[in-house]
Each structure stands twice: as C-alpha cells, then as structure tokens.
Scaffold this motif. Sequence first.
Motif, PDB file in Angstrom:
ATOM      1  N   ARG A   1      14.595  14.437  -1.807  1.00 30.17           N
ATOM      2  CA  ARG A   1      15.277  13.877  -1.569  1.00 30.17           C
ATOM      3  C   ARG A   1      15.138  13.079  -0.136  1.00 30.17           C
ATOM      4  N   ALA A   2      14.520  13.850   0.079  1.00 27.85           N
ATOM      5  CA  ALA A   2      13.840  14.133   1.902  1.00 27.85           C
ATOM      6  C   ALA A   2      13.320  12.601   1.882  1.00 27.85           C
ATOM      7  N   LEU A   3      12.102  12.802   0.961  1.00 31.78           N
ATOM      8  CA  LEU A   3      10.976  11.757   0.954  1.00 31.78           C
ATOM      9  C   LEU A   3      12.160  10.500   0.848  1.00 31.78           C
ATOM     10  N   ARG A   4      12.848  10.992  -0.239  1.00 40.11           N
ATOM     11  CA  ARG A   4      13.789   9.456  -0.362  1.00 40.11           C
ATOM     12  C   ARG A   4      14.484   8.211   0.697  1.00 40.11           C
ATOM     13  N   MET A   5      14.938   9.514   1.912  1.00 41.40           N
ATOM     14  CA  MET A   5      15.396   9.562   3.318  1.00 41.40           C
ATOM     15  C   MET A   5      14.398   8.666   4.182  1.00 41.40           C
ATOM     16  N   ILE A   6      12.919   9.748   4.137  1.00 41.00           N
ATOM     17  CA  ILE A   6      12.909   9.086   5.022  1.00 41.00           C
ATOM     18  C   ILE A   6      11.734   7.585   5.348  1.00 41.00           C
ATOM     19  N   LEU A   7      12.105   7.563   3.954  1.00 40.25           N
ATOM     20  CA  LEU A   7      11.114   5.291   3.462  1.00 40.25           C
ATOM     21  C   LEU A   7      12.485   4.834   3.846  1.00 40.25           C
ATOM     22  N   GLN A   8      13.764   4.963   3.225  1.00 41.46           N
ATOM     23  CA  GLN A   8      14.716   4.232   3.256  1.00 41.46           C
ATOM     24  C   GLN A   8      15.537   3.959   5.224  1.00 41.46           C
ATOM     25  N   GLU A   9      14.966   5.053   6.040  1.00 34.68           N
ATOM     26  CA  GLU A   9      15.863   4.923   7.361  1.00 34.68           C
ATOM     27  C   GLU A   9      14.752   4.548   8.034  1.00 34.68           C
ATOM     28  N   ARG A  10      15.316   3.639   9.031  1.00 31.90           N
ATOM     29  CA  ARG A  10      15.243   3.022  10.157  1.00 31.90           C
ATOM     30  C   ARG A  10      14.705   4.165  11.131  1.00 31.90           C
ATOM     31  N   ASN A  11      13.459   3.509  11.930  1.00 30.70           N
ATOM     32  CA  ASN A  11      13.859   4.582  12.975  1.00 30.70           C
ATOM     33  C   ASN A  11      12.497   4.351  13.554  1.00 30.70           C
ATOM     34  N   THR A  12      12.175   5.060  15.408  1.00 28.96           N
ATOM     35  CA  THR A  12      11.408   4.437  16.391  1.00 28.96           C
ATOM     36  C   THR A  12      10.158   4.168  15.543  1.00 28.96           C
ATOM     37  N   LEU A  13       9.452   5.426  15.045  1.00 25.55           N
ATOM     38  CA  LEU A  13       7.618   5.054  14.434  1.00 25.55           C
ATOM     39  C   LEU A  13       8.221   3.702  14.227  1.00 25.55           C
ATOM     40  N   PHE A  14       8.646   3.459  12.626  1.00 25.73           N
ATOM     41  CA  PHE A  14       8.592   2.363  11.447  1.00 25.73           C
ATOM     42  C   PHE A  14       8.727   1.517  12.570  1.00 25.73           C
ATOM     43  N   ASP A  15       9.469   1.417  12.673  1.00 23.84           N
ATOM     44  CA  ASP A  15       9.739  -0.182  14.253  1.00 23.84           C
ATOM     45  C   ASP A  15       8.895  -0.652  14.880  1.00 23.84           C
ATOM     46  N   SER A  16       8.873   0.734  15.263  1.00 22.82           N
ATOM     47  CA  SER A  16       6.811   0.215  16.204  1.00 22.82           C
ATOM     48  C   SER A  16       5.904  -0.021  15.084  1.00 22.82           C
ATOM     49  N   LEU A  17       5.702   0.162  14.567  1.00 18.24           N
ATOM     50  CA  LEU A  17       4.499  -0.281  13.147  1.00 18.24           C
ATOM     51  C   LEU A  17       5.222  -0.831  12.804  1.00 18.24           C
ATOM     52  N   ILE A  18       5.307  -1.458  11.983  1.00 15.27           N
ATOM     53  CA  ILE A  18       6.060  -3.003  11.973  1.00 15.27           C
ATOM     54  C   ILE A  18       6.271  -4.394  12.806  1.00 15.27           C
ATOM     55  N   GLY A  19       6.535  -3.858  13.810  1.00 14.52           N
ATOM     56  CA  GLY A  19       6.377  -4.538  15.080  1.00 14.52           C
ATOM     57  C   GLY A  19       4.938  -5.048  15.515  1.00 14.52           C
ATOM     58  N   LYS A  20       3.877  -3.965  15.172  1.00 15.79           N
ATOM     59  CA  LYS A  20       2.862  -4.686  15.471  1.00 15.79           C
ATOM     60  C   LYS A  20       1.700  -4.862  14.332  1.00 15.79           C
ATOM     61  N   LEU A  21       2.368  -5.379  13.061  1.00 12.86           N
ATOM     62  CA  LEU A  21       2.082  -6.207  11.914  1.00 12.86           C
ATOM     63  C   LEU A  21       2.601  -8.221  12.355  1.00 12.86           C
ATOM     64  N   HIS A  22       3.377  -7.958  13.289  1.00 15.37           N
ATOM     65  CA  HIS A  22       3.918  -9.360  13.821  1.00 15.37           C
ATOM     66  C   HIS A  22       2.923  -9.629  14.865  1.00 15.37           C
ATOM     67  N   ASP A  23       2.239  -8.588  15.784  1.00 16.86           N
ATOM     68  CA  ASP A  23       1.162  -8.875  17.277  1.00 16.86           C
ATOM     69  C   ASP A  23       0.484  -8.604  17.096  1.00 16.86           C
ATOM     70  N   TYR A  24      -0.292  -8.282  15.471  1.00 16.87           N
ATOM     71  CA  TYR A  24      -2.127  -8.474  15.376  1.00 16.87           C
ATOM     72  C   TYR A  24      -2.051  -9.088  13.578  1.00 16.87           C
ATOM     73  N   PRO A  25      -2.142 -10.405  13.634  1.00 13.98           N
ATOM     74  CA  PRO A  25      -2.301 -10.862  12.031  1.00 13.98           C
ATOM     75  C   PRO A  25      -3.488  -9.830  11.734  1.00 13.98           C
ATOM     76  N   GLN A  26      -4.981 -10.019  11.916  1.00 11.93           N
ATOM     77  CA  GLN A  26      -5.578  -9.438  11.584  1.00 11.93           C
ATOM     78  C   GLN A  26      -4.983  -7.676  10.993  1.00 11.93           C
ATOM     79  N   LEU A  27      -4.893  -7.240  11.952  1.00 13.84           N
ATOM     80  CA  LEU A  27      -3.967  -5.801  11.313  1.00 13.84           C
ATOM     81  C   LEU A  27      -3.471  -6.046  10.175  1.00 13.84           C
ATOM     82  N   ASN A  28      -2.521  -6.955   9.834  1.00 13.03           N
ATOM     83  CA  ASN A  28      -1.640  -7.527   8.965  1.00 13.03           C
ATOM     84  C   ASN A  28      -2.596  -7.566   7.708  1.00 13.03           C
TER      85      ASN A  28
END
Length: 532
Positions: A292-319
């Motif tokens: 249950r906790a695993l499902r929660m963390i995979l579905q929530e918004r938090n600063t860590l995940f927001d930062s990671l996803i943001g880097k995919l847009h900033d670095y196309p080669q990384l993406n």
Amino acid sequence: MAKVFNTTGLCVPEAHYMVNIDERLKEIRRLVDDGKYFTISKARQYGKTTTLMALSRFLQKDYYVVLIDFQTFGSVDFETEKKFSHAFANTFLKIYRRANSTVTGKLQKVLDSLSFKISDQNPDFTLRPLFDKIEDICAASDKPIVLMIDEVDSATNNQVFIDFLAQLRAQYLRRFQQPALKSVILAGVYDIRNLRQKIRPEDEHKYNSPWNIAADFDVDMSFSKDDIAGMLTEYENDYHTGMCVEEMACRIYDDTSGYPFLVSRLCQLMDEKVSRECGSRKMAWMQEGFHRALRMILQERNTLFDSLIGKLHDYPQLNNMLQTILFTGKTFTYAADASVIDVAAMFGFIQNQRGNVAIANRIFETRLYNFYLSEDEMQKTDIYKASLQDKNQFIVNGYLNMRLVLEKFVVHFNDIYGKCKEEFLEEEGRKFFLLFLRPIINGTGNYYVESRTRDLRRADVVVDYCGERYVIEMKIWHGQEYNNRGEQQLAGYLDDFHINMGYMISFNFNKNKRVGVHDIIIRDKKIIEAVV
C-alpha cells in the motif's frame, strides 16, 4: 515527545527515527583531520544537510565549525563582490562567535575589526580583504576552523560566486605557508568539478576556476539493509508491531536501493497513512501494508519526483537514454566521462551496475515507466485504448486473471501491429505490453521490470496485485533452443519467488508461428506462454 519518520528538512536523532550514521561521520572526520578540501555531492534529498549538521556536532570538541547555508543568501547578496563579501563576513562572524564563546585578546581585536568593516559598509571590503580577515581569525583562533557550505550550487551561475571559489582555492593552496582554514567542505547536487554544467555555455570566462582541487569523497551515503534494520528496530522497540524487521528491511531496500528519502518516505507512509487506513500499526508493517505504501509513493507528487521529471525536459539526451534502457533493454556502458551518464548519475537517476548503466532503484524505474506511459502520445495508441475498453473483465473476485490479460493482449497486438516490421516489434513490443497492462492494475497493483534479466532479448516483469505475485517474462524469439532455455530460466526464477505459476510472452517473427496462449509444464512449474 514521540519520535516520527521525517522527510522534510533536517533530521535530528532526538525527534526522528534515523539510520545510525556514526561510521560515515568517522570516515568524513578522517578527511577533515587530513585537512582535505572536498565536496559532498549527492542527488536531491540524499541527507546532505542532515549529515553536515551531525558532522558539525561530531567535530565541535576539536574544531570550530562554521556551517553556512547559501540558500539563506538572497539574490542581492550575489549582485556585486562588495555585497557578497559583507554578507559572507557577517554570516561567518555570527556563526564563529556562537561556536567560540570565550573570545579574548588578539582574537577579540580581529573579530572586532571585521565587525567594524561590516557595519561601516566599507566600499573597499571585497573578496581579498575578506580572506585576509579569515586568515587573521585562523591565526588567532585557539582551535582549527572547518568551513562547511551547504547548498553551494544554489548560486553557481554567478561570477561573484566563481571569484569566491577562486579565492577559497588560493587560500587553501597556501595553507602550509600561512594560517588557513583546516578543511573546506562544500555540499550540493553538483560536484565542484562539474559545477561548470550550471554555467551557460557562452560564459566561457567563468571556467577559470578551482575545478580540479577537490579531494575524492567516497563515503557511501545510501542506506544498507543493516542500516534500515537498525532504524526499524528502534521503531519496533517503541511500538511492538510484531513486524519481521529483517524481512521488512529487505523489502524496503529492494525497492529503494537505500536512497535515503525513499527509505524514510516508505516508513513514514506505513507509520502514518497505512496504519490509519488499516486501523492498526500491526497491519501496516506487514506485506500488504508495505505494498500500500509503495502504491502511495508511486502516485504522490513530491519535490524529489518533480525535480527528476523536470530534468528529463532540461536534458533531452538523458531522457532518450532512459527511455531506451527501459523499453528496449539496450545496454549502456557506465562511462563516467560521457556527459549524459555524468548528468544522470549526478541527479541520482542511475547507478553503476557491474560496469553498465542501471536505473538507480525500482521506485525511480516504475515512476519513469508510469511517466512515459502516461504521456498523451502513448495514451492515444490503439493498444492503450483496447486495454481501457477491456479492463473490467480482468479482475474476478478481487484477483487478477493474468492468463486472460495475455490472451487479450495477443488478440489486440496481432490485430493492430501484426503486419509491422520485425525491427519495430523488437523495439516497441515490451512498451506496448506495459501500456496494455498499466490501466488494468493502475491504483491497485504495482509492477517493475527485474533489472538483472532486462536485456535486448528478455526481461521479467513482476506484478504485485492484492497480495499475489505474477512473474511475466517478455522475450524475443531466437529459435527453439533459446526458447527452451528461457523457459528453464523462468522456472528457476519462480523458485526464487516461491511460486509455481509463471507467464511468458514471446515476440515471434516466424511466418509459421502458432499465435495464441498455451501451457507448459516444467518440473512442478506451470508456465502460461503467449506467442504474438
């Protein structure tokens, strides 16, 4: 006050359940004792600030520690050399006075002189006079001074900051000829040797800086299974949930690979949210509570995940690299000199797994799969629409009918993509199965691709749904002998999971293939194989 798991801001042992980091502090202390200049460069929310605060307390008997956080400096403080020098001197002075409360004699005069220059707003007080005063303080101080700067990369795209680093380097290099700081520790996401990546390419004049001075920092700041077990033991001693500490520590480690924020967040979710939903702490710390906790963390918004996803847009080669690893199984050699790999490692996306690039942990991996599979382009595909249309028929009495999932996937895949070229199917087949699977289990089940079997020819998807585990091997057909070997490998993998039924999807390009789903018996294992 009862302790809690903390994932926001500084962690302190008196208030929070924490991993014991004493051994790490001893390792870092050896660098300080040797007078090293080094950077603690780790991805976001990796415990850097908590480590610096703990290290400050650990060193205070033998050193005066001046711990400065650059995030407390405003943008105005970096506008000119004068403004920065005054702001830095003022902060340095306040922290040093708190650390050394018995100032007398020559040291008192030096500190008073610095204080006067700050209050006087002396226009000539710039970086050079600032470091002269720091040198005087070091000479008069009765204990060596250690300078720590947290969030050092928050101001890197700034010429004043670059000049400050150059002066810091110059003073450090002269430490054997004149009084100087005992040790310098810079903490941030960017290592001092790759801080240049935050500087705009056109700012070439900023490259003449101390990029090559820092000593290696090899202290592992991720949490081991034993670290996690120690933290859980403290919690269990307080609440007596009856959890198997070693088993739970292994579960947490397997999905986080010891990433500090993810470890603490899973524990926090089980302690606070899952226990409330279940009505008891005991249920929260069992296997289903963990999922249950695993499902929660995979579905929530938090600063860590927001930062990671943001880097995919900033670095196309990384993406592009991450998508290629996840969906095609292509192997990338872990070459630290390659800029895309350097960036991916710096931001915490990847790790070095026996010389090859691997996604850092299962949670990141699944979160990335979910992100890519949720893009508008993906959800407009025919296979995704087919899954949405069929999804209600796959759950019977709360259980997932995986055989029916495979049967329907075979039908839809062959109807939609059966005439596509082999190269397309090899690259896209896995992606389309995950795209078909995700709406079916979304919100109730978890899935991940087992990294040790992911390659160009095969990959195992592990699905957890309402306490049941399903192992599905996806592979490209390379002849009957290879297929037989794959079936034997899957049977052995099922032994590892202590289950007797597994599933296999073969992407077969032979014209005479037998499309459909059939059963295979290997020893005491039943394998349901789907051929597309």
